[in-house]
Write an enzyme that holds these catalytic residues in place. Structure first.
Site, PDB file in Angstrom:
ATOM      1  N   SER A 108      14.977  20.006 -17.117  1.00  0.00           N
ATOM      2  CA  SER A 108      13.897  20.896 -17.463  1.00  0.00           C
ATOM      3  C   SER A 108      14.556  21.968 -18.246  1.00  0.00           C
ATOM      4  CB  SER A 108      13.172  21.298 -16.131  1.00  0.00           C
ATOM      5  OG  SER A 108      12.617  22.485 -16.474  1.00  0.00           O
ATOM      6  N   GLU A 147       9.391   7.255 -17.251  1.00  0.00           N
ATOM      7  CA  GLU A 147       7.901   7.438 -17.206  1.00  0.00           C
ATOM      8  C   GLU A 147       7.522   7.131 -18.769  1.00  0.00           C
ATOM      9  OE1 GLU A 147       8.093  11.765 -16.434  1.00  0.00           O
ATOM     10  OE2 GLU A 147       9.168  11.289 -14.604  1.00  0.00           O
ATOM     11  N   LYS A 164      17.063  20.386 -12.291  1.00  0.00           N
ATOM     12  CA  LYS A 164      16.218  19.185 -12.348  1.00  0.00           C
ATOM     13  C   LYS A 164      16.834  18.028 -13.014  1.00  0.00           C
ATOM     14  CE  LYS A 164      12.064  18.625 -11.710  1.00  0.00           C
ATOM     15  NZ  LYS A 164      10.766  18.422 -12.029  1.00  0.00           N
ATOM     16  N   HIS A 170       0.955  -1.286  -0.027  1.00  0.00           N
ATOM     17  CA  HIS A 170      -0.047  -0.039  -0.131  1.00  0.00           C
ATOM     18  C   HIS A 170       0.675   1.129  -0.206  1.00  0.00           C
ATOM     19  CE1 HIS A 170      -3.128  -2.908   1.170  1.00  0.00           C
ATOM     20  NE2 HIS A 170      -2.139  -3.451   2.032  1.00  0.00           N
TER      21      HIS A 170
END
Ligand code: ARG
Length: 490
Positions: free
Chosen positions: A274, A287, A280, A155
């Site tokens: 980025s 992804e 970043k 979980h």
């Protein structure tokens, strides 16, 4: 076709020459089966000659023309309903009406079914090969991290400590089943429908086993209606890809989360930055790999939806069934390769992982197990540790936590902890590394158990690699056989 050449029913403009021509045509998408169609034409022509259905000289001229058509490439084909018609037209344009003998004893229905199986075989083997690379990357990284303790979650809450090796091998197991599914699908794809003709066979004395052999198929799809109509292999292939992509998406998601927590750092080669936030480093490759699953599931669903309720035998809907499957097999293969690269080059941050491994009283189950191993009913032990958990915090030392377990034992049983187990034993059970080492059941995370898992994973990779190599060799041998038979006519 010239002005004074009226063409044929297939090639003149009566059918599909009007405004719907583009809608009807699959020629552009058929680029994916251009090579397959040439192989199918060659094998069929060789068989027709061997069976005495066309003269050797005509077969030679057709095979010669096919070589020329191949050299000119798919883009050189003239307009046509599909690649099958366009190649036939190109052959006839080169050698005259005898070129039309190539289509004796067959239909575009068995032809296209053969082409897509021929092409999908390559895609499935390529996807299976990518899974092997990923499994190797997982096993290699696991081999380096059998002692690297990390938090395990259920979980997404801290649950029990495990190791990076055990975590990675959990995905090796899943991907291994994905390899199996792909290779299994391959077995059923690898059957030749050629010779089914439109669906109802042919009066010509053809040799279906021979064309199957020349094209590297492991036998035929026997019933001619089944052979021409069936596309369940596309459903199976796309589902195998979607299942692999789904496994992959879980791995990708975990690694995205682990990157966020600083547990793992991806190599720059598998990250992006980025355009505005210079600090970043984003796990974009993972992804995208995660995103491919959505497309793959869509493709599998689309394939089944397209096939659902189609009557026997051939229906033109089928023209739309395969191109997307080739594409998704390619995307899933690429995502798998990228995931393999990301795993192989990722750096696991041992110190951060070790700190996090004990957080959230993640060793609580181990303490309850310890009490139960010393004779207490597990439910009572669970109650004691649950009571202690109410007050144990991440700032507590192991000794503090053990004292709280003692207190809870008194509360629940009226007895001191020492009546059941020493406090030192509890302190040790609270240590994430000791906790992991104690869970040495088969397939568990203890380094000793993981050593067995590593060996099993390695031999599984070896066995699947051998299967894949054998299939590739058998395809290569068939291609060589076909080429040498073709050479004997030209
Ligand atoms: N391009 C067609 C396909 O991909 C070939 C079969 C056409 N057959 C027919 N009976 N219209 O399915």
């Amino acid at each position: 076709m010239t002005d004074d050449d009226p063409g044929t029913a297939v090639r003149r403009d009566r059918f599909s020459g009007g405004p719907a021509r583009e809608f009807l045509s699959s020629l552009a998408a058929d680029a994916a089966i251009f090579e397959a169609d040439l192989a199918v034409d060659r094998a069929h022509t060789v068989m027709l000659a061997e069976q005495g259905i066309v003269d050797d000289a005509v077969a030679g001229a057709i095979l010669d023309a096919l070589a020329d058509v191949e050299a000119a490439g798919h883009d050189d084909l003239s307009d046509g309903e599909d690649v099958h018609e366009a190649i036939e037209t190109a052959v006839i344009d080169r050698i005259g009406p005898d070129g039309g003998r190539m289509h004796t004893a067959r239909s575009r229905n068995d032809e296209v079914a053969t082409c897509i199986r021929y092409r999908l075989r390559e895609d499935l083997l390529a996807a299976a090969e990518a899974t092997l690379a990923l499994r190797e990357a997982l096993v290699d990284a696991a081999g380096e991290h059998t002692e690297t303790v990390m938090p395990g979650y259920t979980h997404l809450q801290p649950a029990q400590p495990t190791t990076v090796a055990h975590y990675l091998l959990s995905y090796e197991g899943g991907i291994a089943r994905d390899t199996e599914r792909l290779l299994d699908a391959y077995e059923r794809v690898n059957r030749s429908p050629l010779g089914a003709a439109a669906f109802a066979g042919t009066p010509f004395d053809i040799d279906r086993e021979r064309t199957a052999e020349l094209l590297g198929f492991d036998g035929t799809v026997r019933n001619s209606t089944d052979a021409a109509s069936a596309r369940d292999f596309l459903a199976e292939g796309s589902t195998a890809c979607a299942t692999l992509a789904t496994t992959l998406s879980g791995l990708a998601e975990d690694l995205v989360i682990f990157s966020n927590k600083g547990f793992v750092e991806l190599s720059d080669a598998y990250a992006s930055t980025s355009s505005i936030m210079p600090q970043k480093k984003n796990p974009d490759t993972l992804e995208l790999a995660r995103g491919v699953a959505g497309d793959a599931i869509g493709e599998a669903t689309g394939t089944l939806s397209l096939l659902k309720g189609l009557p026997r035998a051939y229906n033109r809907d089928l023209q739309r069934a395969h191109a997307g499957v080739f594409d998704i097999a390619d995307d899933v293969r690429e995502a798998t390769e990228v995931a393999a690269g990301a795993v192989a080059t990722a750096e696991w941050n041992d110190a951060t992982l070790a700190d996090a491994a004990g957080e959230g009283f993640a060793t609580a189950t181990g303490v309850a197990d310890l009490l139960a191993m010393n004779g207490m009913p597990f439910r009572t032990a669970h109650e004691i540790v649950a009571t202690a958990a109410e007050s144990v915090s991440d700032d507590d030392s192991a000794a503090d936590a053990a004292a709280k377990v003692d207190e809870a034992t008194r509360k629940v049983t009226g007895e001191a902890l020492s009546a059941h187990v020493s406090r030192e034993a509890v302190v040790s059970a609270l240590d994430p590394a000791a906790s992991v080492a104690s869970r040495d059941s088969a397939g568990g995370p203890a380094p000793a158990a993981v050593a067995d898992e590593l060996a099993t994973a390695e031999s599984g990779i070896e066995a699947d690699t051998a299967t894949l190599t054998a299939e590739r060799e058998s395809l290569a041998a068939a291609a060589e056989l076909l080429a040498s038979e073709v050479d004997s006519y030209v």
